[in-house]
Design an enzyme around this catalytic site. Structure first.
Site, PDB file in Angstrom:
ATOM      1  N   HIS A  60       0.863  -1.195   0.000  1.00  0.00           N
ATOM      2  CA  HIS A  60       0.000   0.000   0.000  1.00  0.00           C
ATOM      3  C   HIS A  60       0.895   1.239   0.000  1.00  0.00           C
ATOM      4  CE1 HIS A  60      -3.969   1.946   1.207  1.00  0.00           C
ATOM      5  NE2 HIS A  60      -3.108   2.919   1.451  1.00  0.00           N
ATOM      6  N   HIS A  62       1.587   5.056  -2.023  1.00  0.00           N
ATOM      7  CA  HIS A  62       1.088   6.071  -2.957  1.00  0.00           C
ATOM      8  C   HIS A  62       2.221   6.441  -3.913  1.00  0.00           C
ATOM      9  CE1 HIS A  62      -2.629   6.343  -0.679  1.00  0.00           C
ATOM     10  NE2 HIS A  62      -1.879   6.280   0.402  1.00  0.00           N
ATOM     11  N   THR A  98      -6.986   9.693  -1.512  1.00  0.00           N
ATOM     12  CA  THR A  98      -8.096  10.647  -1.426  1.00  0.00           C
ATOM     13  C   THR A  98      -8.365  11.291  -2.779  1.00  0.00           C
ATOM     14  OG1 THR A  98      -6.874  11.284   0.562  1.00  0.00           O
ATOM     15  CG2 THR A  98      -8.976  12.370   0.184  1.00  0.00           C
ATOM     16  N   ARG A 162     -13.910  11.401   4.556  1.00  0.00           N
ATOM     17  CA  ARG A 162     -13.410  11.664   3.200  1.00  0.00           C
ATOM     18  C   ARG A 162     -13.876  10.615   2.194  1.00  0.00           C
ATOM     19  NH1 ARG A 162      -7.419  11.504   5.317  1.00  0.00           N
ATOM     20  NH2 ARG A 162      -8.536   9.936   6.559  1.00  0.00           N
ATOM     21  N   HIS A 223      -5.007   0.255   7.829  1.00  0.00           N
ATOM     22  CA  HIS A 223      -4.978   1.268   8.905  1.00  0.00           C
ATOM     23  C   HIS A 223      -5.680   0.750  10.173  1.00  0.00           C
ATOM     24  CE1 HIS A 223      -3.967   3.572   5.419  1.00  0.00           C
ATOM     25  NE2 HIS A 223      -5.160   4.034   5.132  1.00  0.00           N
ATOM     26  N   ASP A 284       1.897   2.776   3.771  1.00  0.00           N
ATOM     27  CA  ASP A 284       1.169   3.987   3.371  1.00  0.00           C
ATOM     28  C   ASP A 284       2.182   5.028   2.866  1.00  0.00           C
ATOM     29  OD1 ASP A 284      -1.208   5.281   2.875  1.00  0.00           O
ATOM     30  OD2 ASP A 284      -1.494   6.011   4.922  1.00  0.00           O
TER      31      ASP A 284
HETATM   32 ZN    ZN Z   1      -5.623   5.239   3.471  1.00  0.00          ZN
END
Ligand code: ZN
Length: 392
Positions: A60, A62, A98, A162, A223, A284
Protein backbone atom coordinates in the site's frame (compact mmCIF):
# COMPACT_ATOMS: atom_id res chain seq x y z
CA UNK A 1 25.51 -13.43 -13.43
CA UNK A 2 25.85 -15.93 -10.59
CA UNK A 3 25.76 -14.75 -7.00
CA UNK A 4 26.56 -17.06 -4.11
CA UNK A 5 25.66 -16.02 -0.58
CA UNK A 6 27.74 -18.29 1.57
CA UNK A 7 27.01 -19.64 5.08
CA UNK A 8 24.14 -17.37 5.95
CA UNK A 9 21.47 -17.83 8.60
CA UNK A 10 18.37 -18.22 6.44
CA UNK A 11 14.75 -17.36 7.15
CA UNK A 12 12.56 -18.51 4.27
CA UNK A 13 10.72 -16.98 6.33
CA UNK A 14 10.81 -20.03 8.63
CA UNK A 15 14.22 -20.58 10.20
CA UNK A 16 16.36 -22.90 8.06
CA UNK A 17 19.69 -22.66 9.83
CA UNK A 18 22.92 -21.81 8.00
CA UNK A 19 22.66 -22.27 4.23
CA UNK A 20 24.28 -21.31 0.94
CA UNK A 21 22.03 -19.44 -1.50
CA UNK A 22 22.81 -19.43 -5.23
CA UNK A 23 21.21 -16.75 -7.39
CA UNK A 24 21.17 -17.00 -11.19
CA UNK A 25 19.27 -15.06 -13.83
CA UNK A 26 17.06 -13.21 -11.38
CA UNK A 27 15.86 -16.33 -9.59
CA UNK A 28 16.94 -18.44 -6.64
CA UNK A 29 18.74 -21.35 -8.27
CA UNK A 30 19.42 -23.40 -5.13
CA UNK A 31 19.43 -23.21 -1.34
CA UNK A 32 21.56 -25.93 0.21
CA UNK A 33 23.75 -26.65 3.21
CA UNK A 34 26.80 -26.18 1.02
CA UNK A 35 27.20 -25.23 -2.64
CA UNK A 36 30.64 -25.40 -4.22
CA UNK A 37 31.39 -23.63 -7.46
CA UNK A 38 34.69 -22.28 -8.81
CA UNK A 39 35.22 -18.73 -7.47
CA UNK A 40 35.93 -17.55 -11.03
CA UNK A 41 32.30 -18.28 -11.94
CA UNK A 42 30.52 -16.58 -9.08
CA UNK A 43 30.43 -13.41 -7.06
CA UNK A 44 30.62 -14.54 -3.44
CA UNK A 45 28.96 -12.75 -0.54
CA UNK A 46 30.18 -13.80 2.90
CA UNK A 47 27.15 -14.37 5.14
CA UNK A 48 29.04 -14.16 8.45
CA UNK A 49 27.09 -12.06 10.96
CA UNK A 50 24.16 -11.74 8.58
CA UNK A 51 20.72 -13.26 8.09
CA UNK A 52 18.91 -13.70 4.75
CA UNK A 53 15.19 -12.97 4.57
CA UNK A 54 12.83 -12.58 1.59
CA UNK A 55 12.68 -9.10 0.00
CA UNK A 56 9.95 -7.00 1.57
CA UNK A 57 6.51 -6.51 0.04
CA UNK A 58 4.85 -3.16 0.69
CA UNK A 59 1.23 -3.57 -0.36
CA UNK A 60 0.00 0.00 0.00
CA UNK A 61 2.18 2.82 -1.34
CA UNK A 62 1.09 6.07 -2.96
CA UNK A 63 3.62 5.69 -5.78
CA UNK A 64 2.53 8.89 -7.54
CA UNK A 65 2.12 10.75 -4.25
CA UNK A 66 -1.05 11.25 -2.23
CA UNK A 67 -2.45 13.83 0.10
CA UNK A 68 -3.58 17.21 -1.08
CA UNK A 69 -5.91 17.40 1.90
CA UNK A 70 -4.58 20.79 2.97
CA UNK A 71 -4.80 22.31 -0.51
CA UNK A 72 -2.73 21.81 -3.63
CA UNK A 73 0.63 22.54 -2.04
CA UNK A 74 0.10 19.58 0.27
CA UNK A 75 0.06 17.10 -2.61
CA UNK A 76 2.89 14.73 -1.65
CA UNK A 77 5.73 13.71 -4.01
CA UNK A 78 6.24 10.44 -5.89
CA UNK A 79 8.23 7.51 -4.56
CA UNK A 80 11.87 7.37 -5.70
CA UNK A 81 13.70 4.10 -6.16
CA UNK A 82 16.32 4.66 -3.47
CA UNK A 83 13.69 5.05 -0.74
CA UNK A 84 12.34 1.60 -1.56
CA UNK A 85 15.82 0.07 -1.76
CA UNK A 86 16.99 1.58 1.54
CA UNK A 87 13.87 0.16 3.16
CA UNK A 88 14.50 -3.33 1.77
CA UNK A 89 11.31 -3.09 -0.29
CA UNK A 90 11.65 -5.15 -3.48
CA UNK A 91 7.91 -5.33 -4.31
CA UNK A 92 5.37 -2.52 -4.05
CA UNK A 93 1.67 -2.30 -4.72
CA UNK A 94 0.74 1.23 -5.72
CA UNK A 95 -2.55 2.95 -5.03
CA UNK A 96 -4.16 6.36 -5.43
CA UNK A 97 -5.87 7.74 -2.34
CA UNK A 98 -8.10 10.65 -1.43
CA UNK A 99 -7.38 12.37 -4.72
CA UNK A 100 -8.80 10.55 -7.72
CA UNK A 101 -9.25 13.81 -9.63
CA UNK A 102 -5.78 15.28 -10.19
CA UNK A 103 -4.17 11.84 -9.96
CA UNK A 104 -5.17 8.94 -12.20
CA UNK A 105 -4.90 5.19 -12.38
CA UNK A 106 -3.20 5.62 -15.77
CA UNK A 107 -0.44 7.75 -14.23
CA UNK A 108 -0.13 5.21 -11.41
CA UNK A 109 0.32 2.41 -13.96
CA UNK A 110 3.02 4.39 -15.78
CA UNK A 111 4.85 5.09 -12.51
CA UNK A 112 4.68 1.40 -11.58
CA UNK A 113 6.15 0.46 -14.96
CA UNK A 114 8.94 2.99 -14.43
CA UNK A 115 9.91 1.57 -11.04
CA UNK A 116 9.88 -1.92 -12.53
CA UNK A 117 12.30 -0.76 -15.25
CA UNK A 118 14.49 0.67 -12.50
CA UNK A 119 14.68 -2.73 -10.81
CA UNK A 120 11.94 -3.46 -8.26
CA UNK A 121 8.70 -5.40 -8.81
CA UNK A 122 5.47 -3.44 -8.94
CA UNK A 123 1.73 -3.94 -9.01
CA UNK A 124 -1.20 -1.53 -8.59
CA UNK A 125 -4.77 -1.28 -7.38
CA UNK A 126 -7.35 0.32 -9.64
CA UNK A 127 -9.63 2.93 -8.09
CA UNK A 128 -9.22 5.55 -5.36
CA UNK A 129 -11.06 6.53 -2.15
CA UNK A 130 -14.11 7.35 -4.26
CA UNK A 131 -17.03 5.18 -5.36
CA UNK A 132 -17.62 4.41 -8.17
CA UNK A 133 -13.85 3.87 -8.51
CA UNK A 134 -11.94 5.55 -11.34
CA UNK A 135 -10.48 2.92 -13.69
CA UNK A 136 -8.51 2.69 -16.93
CA UNK A 137 -10.71 0.42 -19.05
CA UNK A 138 -14.12 1.32 -17.63
CA UNK A 139 -14.54 -1.22 -14.85
CA UNK A 140 -12.67 -2.73 -11.92
CA UNK A 141 -13.23 -6.16 -13.41
CA UNK A 142 -11.79 -5.41 -16.85
CA UNK A 143 -8.82 -3.49 -15.38
CA UNK A 144 -7.91 -6.61 -13.39
CA UNK A 145 -8.46 -8.97 -16.32
CA UNK A 146 -6.76 -6.87 -19.01
CA UNK A 147 -3.92 -4.99 -17.30
CA UNK A 148 -1.07 -7.17 -16.07
CA UNK A 149 -0.13 -4.94 -13.12
CA UNK A 150 -3.63 -4.49 -11.71
CA UNK A 151 -4.19 -7.08 -8.95
CA UNK A 152 -7.25 -5.65 -7.23
CA UNK A 153 -9.19 -2.51 -6.33
CA UNK A 154 -8.32 0.12 -3.76
CA UNK A 155 -7.88 1.98 -1.69
CA UNK A 156 -11.65 2.34 -1.31
CA UNK A 157 -12.50 4.47 1.74
CA UNK A 158 -15.13 3.51 4.31
CA UNK A 159 -15.98 4.77 7.82
CA UNK A 160 -14.30 8.07 6.97
CA UNK A 161 -15.51 11.64 6.39
CA UNK A 162 -13.41 11.66 3.20
CA UNK A 163 -15.14 8.59 1.73
CA UNK A 164 -17.95 8.66 -0.86
CA UNK A 165 -20.14 7.25 1.94
CA UNK A 166 -20.58 4.06 -0.10
CA UNK A 167 -23.58 1.91 0.75
CA UNK A 168 -23.72 -1.85 1.12
CA UNK A 169 -24.72 -2.52 -2.51
CA UNK A 170 -21.81 -0.45 -3.85
CA UNK A 171 -19.16 -2.18 -1.73
CA UNK A 172 -20.66 -5.60 -2.51
CA UNK A 173 -20.59 -4.83 -6.24
CA UNK A 174 -16.96 -3.64 -6.20
CA UNK A 175 -15.93 -6.75 -4.27
CA UNK A 176 -17.88 -8.95 -6.68
CA UNK A 177 -16.29 -7.34 -9.72
CA UNK A 178 -12.82 -7.57 -8.19
CA UNK A 179 -13.39 -11.21 -7.30
CA UNK A 180 -14.58 -12.14 -10.79
CA UNK A 181 -11.69 -10.21 -12.36
CA UNK A 182 -9.29 -12.08 -10.11
CA UNK A 183 -10.78 -15.45 -10.95
CA UNK A 184 -10.62 -14.77 -14.69
CA UNK A 185 -7.01 -13.58 -14.61
CA UNK A 186 -5.52 -15.82 -11.91
CA UNK A 187 -4.90 -12.85 -9.62
CA UNK A 188 -5.98 -12.07 -6.07
CA UNK A 189 -8.70 -9.60 -7.05
CA UNK A 190 -8.77 -8.25 -3.50
CA UNK A 191 -10.27 -4.95 -2.38
CA UNK A 192 -7.86 -2.86 -0.33
CA UNK A 193 -10.08 -0.86 2.04
CA UNK A 194 -9.03 2.36 3.75
CA UNK A 195 -10.50 2.29 7.26
CA UNK A 196 -11.20 5.73 8.69
CA UNK A 197 -11.73 6.71 12.32
CA UNK A 198 -15.53 6.45 11.97
CA UNK A 199 -17.58 4.60 14.58
CA UNK A 200 -18.96 2.17 11.97
CA UNK A 201 -15.51 0.60 11.70
CA UNK A 202 -15.71 -2.71 9.72
CA UNK A 203 -19.52 -2.88 9.70
CA UNK A 204 -19.94 -2.49 5.95
CA UNK A 205 -17.44 -5.25 5.16
CA UNK A 206 -18.90 -7.51 7.84
CA UNK A 207 -22.32 -7.11 6.24
CA UNK A 208 -21.00 -8.03 2.79
CA UNK A 209 -19.41 -11.17 4.21
CA UNK A 210 -22.59 -12.06 6.14
CA UNK A 211 -25.13 -11.35 3.40
CA UNK A 212 -23.33 -12.31 0.17
CA UNK A 213 -21.20 -15.19 -1.08
CA UNK A 214 -18.04 -13.03 -1.12
CA UNK A 215 -15.41 -14.64 1.13
CA UNK A 216 -13.86 -12.61 3.94
CA UNK A 217 -10.43 -12.93 2.30
CA UNK A 218 -11.58 -10.75 -0.64
CA UNK A 219 -11.00 -7.70 1.54
CA UNK A 220 -7.75 -6.30 2.90
CA UNK A 221 -8.79 -3.63 5.43
CA UNK A 222 -5.89 -1.31 6.20
CA UNK A 223 -4.98 1.27 8.90
CA UNK A 224 -6.43 -1.19 11.48
CA UNK A 225 -4.03 0.18 14.14
CA UNK A 226 -5.23 3.79 13.87
CA UNK A 227 -7.36 3.57 17.06
CA UNK A 228 -8.05 0.97 19.76
CA UNK A 229 -11.71 0.35 18.86
CA UNK A 230 -10.91 -0.35 15.22
CA UNK A 231 -8.01 -2.51 16.36
CA UNK A 232 -10.35 -4.66 18.47
CA UNK A 233 -12.74 -5.03 15.53
CA UNK A 234 -9.72 -6.05 13.47
CA UNK A 235 -8.84 -8.79 15.96
CA UNK A 236 -12.38 -10.21 15.63
CA UNK A 237 -12.23 -9.93 11.83
CA UNK A 238 -8.91 -11.80 11.72
CA UNK A 239 -10.15 -14.49 14.12
CA UNK A 240 -12.90 -15.16 11.59
CA UNK A 241 -10.26 -15.68 8.89
CA UNK A 242 -9.94 -12.18 7.44
CA UNK A 243 -6.69 -10.38 6.66
CA UNK A 244 -5.79 -7.32 8.72
CA UNK A 245 -3.27 -4.78 7.54
CA UNK A 246 -1.41 -2.55 10.00
CA UNK A 247 0.02 0.75 8.76
CA UNK A 248 3.63 1.32 9.76
CA UNK A 249 3.54 5.12 9.32
CA UNK A 250 0.74 5.29 11.92
CA UNK A 251 2.19 6.35 15.28
CA UNK A 252 1.05 8.43 18.26
CA UNK A 253 3.04 11.40 16.88
CA UNK A 254 1.17 11.23 13.57
CA UNK A 255 -2.24 9.75 14.33
CA UNK A 256 -2.87 10.92 17.88
CA UNK A 257 -2.48 9.34 21.32
CA UNK A 258 -4.90 6.58 20.44
CA UNK A 259 -2.81 5.10 17.66
CA UNK A 260 -0.99 1.81 18.14
CA UNK A 261 2.33 1.34 16.38
CA UNK A 262 2.33 -1.57 13.93
CA UNK A 263 5.13 -3.22 15.92
CA UNK A 264 3.10 -3.12 19.14
CA UNK A 265 -0.02 -4.09 17.22
CA UNK A 266 1.64 -7.21 15.83
CA UNK A 267 2.60 -8.34 19.31
CA UNK A 268 -0.91 -7.68 20.63
CA UNK A 269 -2.57 -9.52 17.76
CA UNK A 270 -0.33 -12.55 18.18
CA UNK A 271 -1.01 -12.53 21.95
CA UNK A 272 -4.75 -12.42 21.13
CA UNK A 273 -4.37 -15.61 19.10
CA UNK A 274 -4.45 -14.14 15.59
CA UNK A 275 -2.28 -16.28 13.28
CA UNK A 276 0.61 -14.50 11.55
CA UNK A 277 -0.70 -15.58 8.15
CA UNK A 278 -3.59 -13.11 8.63
CA UNK A 279 -1.48 -10.08 9.63
CA UNK A 280 0.36 -7.86 7.16
CA UNK A 281 2.11 -4.51 7.39
CA UNK A 282 2.10 -1.79 4.74
CA UNK A 283 3.74 1.63 4.96
CA UNK A 284 1.17 3.99 3.37
CA UNK A 285 4.38 5.42 1.89
CA UNK A 286 4.23 8.85 0.18
CA UNK A 287 0.84 9.49 1.75
CA UNK A 288 0.49 12.70 3.73
CA UNK A 289 0.96 12.31 7.46
CA UNK A 290 -0.06 15.02 9.94
CA UNK A 291 2.63 15.81 12.49
CA UNK A 292 1.84 16.83 16.07
CA UNK A 293 4.20 18.28 18.67
CA UNK A 294 4.64 16.86 22.19
CA UNK A 295 1.53 18.74 23.38
CA UNK A 296 -0.56 17.28 20.59
CA UNK A 297 -0.80 20.48 18.53
CA UNK A 298 -0.77 20.14 14.75
CA UNK A 299 2.52 21.46 13.40
CA UNK A 300 2.41 20.49 9.75
CA UNK A 301 2.35 17.71 7.22
CA UNK A 302 4.94 15.03 6.66
CA UNK A 303 5.21 12.25 4.11
CA UNK A 304 4.83 8.55 4.94
CA UNK A 305 8.00 6.56 4.39
CA UNK A 306 8.39 3.04 3.01
CA UNK A 307 11.35 2.87 5.40
CA UNK A 308 8.85 2.52 8.26
CA UNK A 309 7.79 -0.91 6.92
CA UNK A 310 10.77 -2.85 8.22
CA UNK A 311 11.22 -0.34 11.06
CA UNK A 312 8.04 -1.68 12.68
CA UNK A 313 9.02 -5.32 12.10
CA UNK A 314 12.26 -4.50 13.86
CA UNK A 315 10.32 -2.85 16.70
CA UNK A 316 8.23 -6.02 17.14
CA UNK A 317 11.45 -8.06 17.35
CA UNK A 318 13.59 -5.74 19.48
CA UNK A 319 10.93 -4.28 21.80
CA UNK A 320 8.18 -6.90 21.58
CA UNK A 321 10.30 -10.03 21.69
CA UNK A 322 8.58 -11.50 18.60
CA UNK A 323 10.93 -13.87 16.74
CA UNK A 324 12.36 -12.57 13.47
CA UNK A 325 10.99 -15.68 11.69
CA UNK A 326 7.47 -14.73 12.78
CA UNK A 327 7.61 -10.95 12.51
CA UNK A 328 9.14 -10.95 9.04
CA UNK A 329 6.11 -12.82 7.69
CA UNK A 330 4.02 -9.63 7.99
CA UNK A 331 6.01 -8.12 5.10
CA UNK A 332 6.92 -11.29 3.14
CA UNK A 333 4.94 -14.53 3.05
CA UNK A 334 1.63 -13.19 4.39
CA UNK A 335 1.18 -10.40 1.82
CA UNK A 336 2.52 -12.69 -0.94
CA UNK A 337 -0.23 -15.22 -0.15
CA UNK A 338 -2.98 -12.62 0.39
CA UNK A 339 -2.14 -10.91 -2.89
CA UNK A 340 -1.35 -14.17 -4.75
CA UNK A 341 2.17 -13.04 -5.69
CA UNK A 342 3.36 -16.55 -6.35
CA UNK A 343 7.04 -15.85 -6.95
CA UNK A 344 7.40 -13.46 -4.02
CA UNK A 345 7.64 -13.47 -0.25
CA UNK A 346 9.67 -16.65 0.25
CA UNK A 347 13.21 -17.90 -0.24
CA UNK A 348 12.92 -21.12 -2.25
CA UNK A 349 14.29 -22.64 -5.43
CA UNK A 350 12.72 -21.15 -8.55
CA UNK A 351 11.26 -18.07 -6.88
CA UNK A 352 12.39 -14.51 -7.63
CA UNK A 353 15.74 -13.67 -6.07
CA UNK A 354 14.38 -10.84 -3.91
CA UNK A 355 16.59 -11.08 -0.84
CA UNK A 356 17.40 -8.78 2.08
CA UNK A 357 20.46 -9.39 4.24
CA UNK A 358 20.12 -8.20 7.84
CA UNK A 359 22.85 -7.61 10.41
CA UNK A 360 22.13 -10.05 13.22
CA UNK A 361 23.70 -7.69 15.77
CA UNK A 362 20.94 -5.08 15.54
CA UNK A 363 18.57 -6.31 12.79
CA UNK A 364 19.45 -3.41 10.51
CA UNK A 365 19.40 -3.71 6.71
CA UNK A 366 22.80 -4.57 5.24
CA UNK A 367 22.15 -5.51 1.61
CA UNK A 368 19.25 -5.68 -0.82
CA UNK A 369 18.93 -7.85 -3.92
CA UNK A 370 15.98 -7.40 -6.29
CA UNK A 371 15.32 -10.04 -8.96
CA UNK A 372 18.93 -11.10 -8.65
CA UNK A 373 20.44 -7.63 -8.94
CA UNK A 374 22.36 -6.16 -6.01
CA UNK A 375 20.65 -2.83 -5.20
CA UNK A 376 22.41 -2.09 -1.90
CA UNK A 377 25.58 -3.68 -0.52
CA UNK A 378 26.78 -3.21 3.06
CA UNK A 379 24.71 -0.04 3.33
CA UNK A 380 25.95 1.45 0.03
CA UNK A 381 23.28 2.18 -2.56
CA UNK A 382 24.09 0.61 -5.93
CA UNK A 383 20.89 1.58 -7.71
CA UNK A 384 19.19 4.94 -7.89
CA UNK A 385 16.14 6.23 -9.73
CA UNK A 386 16.58 7.76 -13.17
CA UNK A 387 16.36 11.37 -11.98
CA UNK A 388 17.90 10.93 -8.55
CA UNK A 389 21.40 12.24 -7.83
CA UNK A 390 23.64 9.33 -8.84
CA UNK A 391 25.91 9.56 -5.79
CA UNK A 392 25.90 10.73 -2.21
ZN1 ZN B 1 -5.62 5.24 3.47
Amino acid sequence: MLLLIRSIETYAPEAQGTRDILVAGGAIERIEDSISLPDSLVTVVDGAGLAAVPGFIDGHVHLTGGGGEGGFRTRTPELVLSDAVRGGVTTVVGCLGTDGVTRSVTALLAKARGLEEEGISTFIYTGSYGVPPPTITGSVESDIVLIDKVIGAGEIAVSDHRSSQPVFEEIARIAGEARRGGILSGKAGVVDVHMGDGARRLELLERVVAETEIPITQFVPTHINRNPRLFESGVDWARRGGFVDLTTSVAPQTAGDQAITAGQGLKRMLDAGVPIDRISFTSDGQGSVPVFDARGSFVGLGVGSVGSLFGEVRRAVVEGGVSIATAIQAITSTPAAALKLKTKGRLATGLDADIVLLRKSDWSIHSVIARGRPMMRAGDLLARGTFEPQSG
